[in-house]
Design an enzyme around this catalytic site. Sequence first.
Site, PDB file in Angstrom:
ATOM      1  N   ASP A 139       0.699  -1.135   0.127  1.00  0.00           N
ATOM      2  CA  ASP A 139       0.062   0.162   0.062  1.00  0.00           C
ATOM      3  C   ASP A 139       0.881   1.296   0.010  1.00  0.00           C
ATOM      4  O   ASP A 139       2.238   1.164   0.490  1.00  0.00           O
ATOM      5  CB  ASP A 139      -0.969   0.139   1.098  1.00  0.00           C
ATOM      6  CG  ASP A 139      -1.923  -1.119   1.193  1.00  0.00           C
ATOM      7  OD1 ASP A 139      -2.275  -1.637   0.338  1.00  0.00           O
ATOM      8  OD2 ASP A 139      -2.367  -1.704   2.397  1.00  0.00           O
ATOM      9  N   LYS A 140       0.218   2.302  -0.447  1.00  0.00           N
ATOM     10  CA  LYS A 140       0.997   3.668  -0.772  1.00  0.00           C
ATOM     11  C   LYS A 140       1.810   3.865   0.817  1.00  0.00           C
ATOM     12  O   LYS A 140       3.064   4.238   0.511  1.00  0.00           O
ATOM     13  CB  LYS A 140      -0.144   4.777  -0.879  1.00  0.00           C
ATOM     14  CG  LYS A 140       0.916   6.129  -1.043  1.00  0.00           C
ATOM     15  CD  LYS A 140      -0.388   7.033  -0.949  1.00  0.00           C
ATOM     16  CE  LYS A 140       0.225   8.610  -0.914  1.00  0.00           C
ATOM     17  NZ  LYS A 140      -0.802   9.705  -0.987  1.00  0.00           N
TER      18      LYS A 140
END
Length: 322
Positions: A139-140
């Site tokens: 995830d970011k």
Amino acid sequence: MSEQILLTGVIPSHANGKRLDQALAELFPDYSRSRLKNWITDGSVTIDGQVVDRPREKVLTGMEIQVDAEIEEEQRYSAQPIDLNIVYEDDHILIINKPAGLVVHPGAGKPDGTLLNALLHYHPPIDQVPRAGIVHRLDKDTTGLMVVAKTIPAQTYLVAAMQGREITREYEAVCNGAMTAGGLVDEPIGRHATKRTHMAVVNSGRPAVTHYRVSERFRAHTHLRLRLETGRTHQIRVHMAHIRHPLVGDLTYGGRPRPPQQASAELLQTLQGFKRQALHAARLSLHHPITGEWLSWDAPTPPDFVELLAQLRRDRQAHPHD
């Protein structure tokens, strides 16, 4: 732009009577089953000189196979000079320590400035590999280790190894709540029924298994070590929220600040200022796709995570009887 390839082979005796797509997967293991199937259906495969476009077509020993196909470059994405923290590199793979804030793949609302754009700039030949060699994602705002394939054979192997649960991924996290023991969460994950950007534990979801153990306990938080068996989107975040221990900083899944009673101003500030999920991909272990050697890498805990743990330890020392 694209690369034209020509593959030839003869159906061996042990593949007699098998489906065409199955036989091609054995003849040309450097290419994924989905890619081979697409080549069949678009008319790029011939048997004894005749085009066959049905993957289920049965093949017989001695048949001559030819694949005349194109591999499309992913030129719709631009190469961009974005710094990469490369932990390991050889002719076949890259191991990258991803920072918080870096999106892995372009998508809606983020057309560039991603890890994929950085890879195209760092190693231009990787545009020949689907998704620029990206095998799995973080995830970011999750930090830590990722493996990237520099060649199609390496990517084909790593995708199969990931699906076969042969790649070990270990994470560290800080969750809300003082947990007493480790365990596992074996609950299917799918798209949330009403929040389409969220994932959730749902009966119709795909199987997902997360193992976790306690590394350190604090008054109202727990430092965990986790290992994934599967790789579903937001898996650790969803599973920990499901057992009512959402990750610190993960506002998407209920990880709002939950300070212990009589917390210091420093701890309150640290918890409120932790603007990402407290999740770090700390260790990655796999068999090298070409040599078969078992390799393992560790990524140091990032500074914001280290500071969070330090503040939680100070709080525990200040309240030894809680």
